[in-house]
Design an enzyme around this catalytic site. Sequence first.
Site, PDB file in Angstrom:
ATOM      1  N   LYS A 172      10.363  -9.055  -5.360  1.00 19.43           N
ATOM      2  CA  LYS A 172      10.203  -8.585  -3.976  1.00 19.43           C
ATOM      3  C   LYS A 172       9.955  -9.797  -3.081  1.00 19.43           C
ATOM      4  CE  LYS A 172       7.435  -5.261  -1.267  1.00 19.43           C
ATOM      5  NZ  LYS A 172       6.325  -4.278  -1.298  1.00 19.43           N
TER       6      LYS A 172
ATOM      7  N   SER B  28       7.271   0.453   0.545  1.00 22.81           N
ATOM      8  CA  SER B  28       7.994  -0.659   1.113  1.00 22.81           C
ATOM      9  C   SER B  28       8.881  -1.408   0.125  1.00 22.81           C
ATOM     10  CB  SER B  28       6.992  -1.651   1.712  1.00 22.81           C
ATOM     11  OG  SER B  28       6.170  -2.197   0.700  1.00 22.81           O
TER      12      SER B  28
ATOM     13  N   SER C 265       3.645   1.709  -2.327  1.00 23.79           N
ATOM     14  CA  SER C 265       4.939   1.028  -2.223  1.00 23.79           C
ATOM     15  C   SER C 265       5.638   0.681  -3.532  1.00 23.79           C
ATOM     16  CB  SER C 265       4.791  -0.245  -1.408  1.00 23.79           C
ATOM     17  OG  SER C 265       4.747   0.084  -0.053  1.00 23.79           O
TER      18      SER C 265
HETATM   19  N1  GLN Z   1       3.567   3.250   3.350  1.00 23.58           N
HETATM   20  C1  GLN Z   1       2.288   2.641   3.276  1.00 23.58           C
HETATM   21  C2  GLN Z   1       2.060   1.756   4.491  1.00 23.58           C
HETATM   22  O1  GLN Z   1       2.910   1.686   5.293  1.00 23.58           O
HETATM   23  C3  GLN Z   1       2.143   1.863   2.011  1.00 23.58           C
HETATM   24  C4  GLN Z   1       2.846   0.570   2.040  1.00 23.58           C
HETATM   25  C5  GLN Z   1       2.580  -0.246   0.824  1.00 23.58           C
HETATM   26  O2  GLN Z   1       2.113   0.244  -0.193  1.00 23.58           O
HETATM   27  N2  GLN Z   1       2.826  -1.531   0.958  1.00 23.58           N
HETATM   28  O3  GLN Z   1       1.063   1.158   4.657  1.00 23.58           O
END
Ligand code: GLN
Length: 483
Positions: free
Chosen positions: A76, A151, A175
């Site tokens: 990532k 994400s 995410s």
């Molecule tokens: N969707 C969640 C956020 O926007 C989690 C994102 C994540 O785990 N990086 O914060």
Amino acid sequence: MIGYTLAELSRLLQGREISSIDLVKSCLHRTEQFNDELNCFISLFPEYALEQAKVADRLIAAGEAGPLTGMPIAHKDIFCTAGFKTSCASKMLDNFVAPYSATATGRIDAAGSVMIGKTNMDEFAMGSSSETSYYGPVKNPWDHQRVPGGSSGGSACAVSARLVPAATATDTGGSIRQPAALCGVTGLKPTYGRVSRYGMVAYASSLDQGGPITQTAQDAAMLLSAMSGFDPRDATCANVRVDNYLDALNNDIKGLKIGLPREYFSAGLEQPVADALTAALNLYEQEGASIIDIELPHTELSIPVYYVIASAECSSNLSRYDGVRFGHRCTDPEDIKDLFCRSRSEGFGNEVKRRIMIGTYVLSAGYYDAYYLKAQKLRRLLRDEFRAALDRVDVIITPTTPSTAFPLGSRIDDPVAMYLSDIYTVSVNLAGLPAISIPVGFSLGLPIGMQIIGNYFHEARLLNVAHQYQQMTDWHKQIPGGW
Ligand code: GLN
């Protein structure tokens, strides 16, 4: 070689039935063929990867290889990779080349794997759909009109479309698990502190945790073994022994106590998701597990608590991007104030700006007690509820997401609807617990994910429970058509 798992490829490589160079070439070829459409990679490193593959083949020939030697992996684009761009999918870091590598991915590289490229994601890991990337949205390989989740949507998409056998990802509020669920792959979020955060661009430091996205629980065990362990460069990394995750996979699950929280099966959960969960639970029961009703009464507060805490921490972490210390710098600033203001205005996208504003607000003198402090107290309450439940049961099973993958563009202008996509995942991060998502079925051609939550540092148990399910089913073997 396409579609083979890490475990299978490892056997073939060690047995010299295939070479790393051929394997890497076929991954690169497939990625070049499909990435224009899927947009799951931000960077690709074909020359570097082929060089690394040659080194790996020499190690294998010399009998000096480990289980990951020669294995193509994608990271990532939130993990710093020395000498290669790390953008976090933001214009802010569009030209950032880190001078050092993250511990988690560095350990996977040091185990002999071959970095193919860096995957696309929501900007600074803020989002649930991989649509907030500066480099454009990622598509779901099962239906390219739909989101892959976020994400870590790029990592989940690349594994789902079998462009790479496995990838790394991070999870602050879901995410790893949510995109794994929406793309039909396996994603493990380890206990907070299990995997070093050193070199992982910080979003919300008390919640962020790196982990693997793979086809199977067995592969997740392989990657987690390489990523885990104490790192003196991360003060929050736990000095706790790393279990033998592979040995534990085949443990018997007879007598396993599975907790079922009523609060996770309420309104908002799509019926096909609920049905897939019921079928999976029946299978566990047939194998000798027992299902026990548990209560997690404050679950509905997890979204507001999470978004207060995550935004507060992000507003502090992202203050370093000012065009001086880090990040994009505007041209011809009039003075220092103009430099900060315009660099940040130009460098950050809308969702990141929204989070910084919420975070700054909840931390400001007049509102700290009302919002931030209250959220911290509720966070403790949520954690205590999990602890009490996990005293009675071995694991907790829930859906990973309330619905299957939603259409691109459908929630991007409605932040609250987007935030609610995380309803089943965020409380796990607030409590610091480990959890895995595995595929358990399909609805109208779209994958459904099941979440298994365990006690602190019980990753071996989670992988065991997930692996046993994957021995009895083949949902995880389904590959999206056309890719
Ligand atoms: N969707 C969640 C956020 O926007 C989690 C994102 C994540 O785990 N990086 O914060």
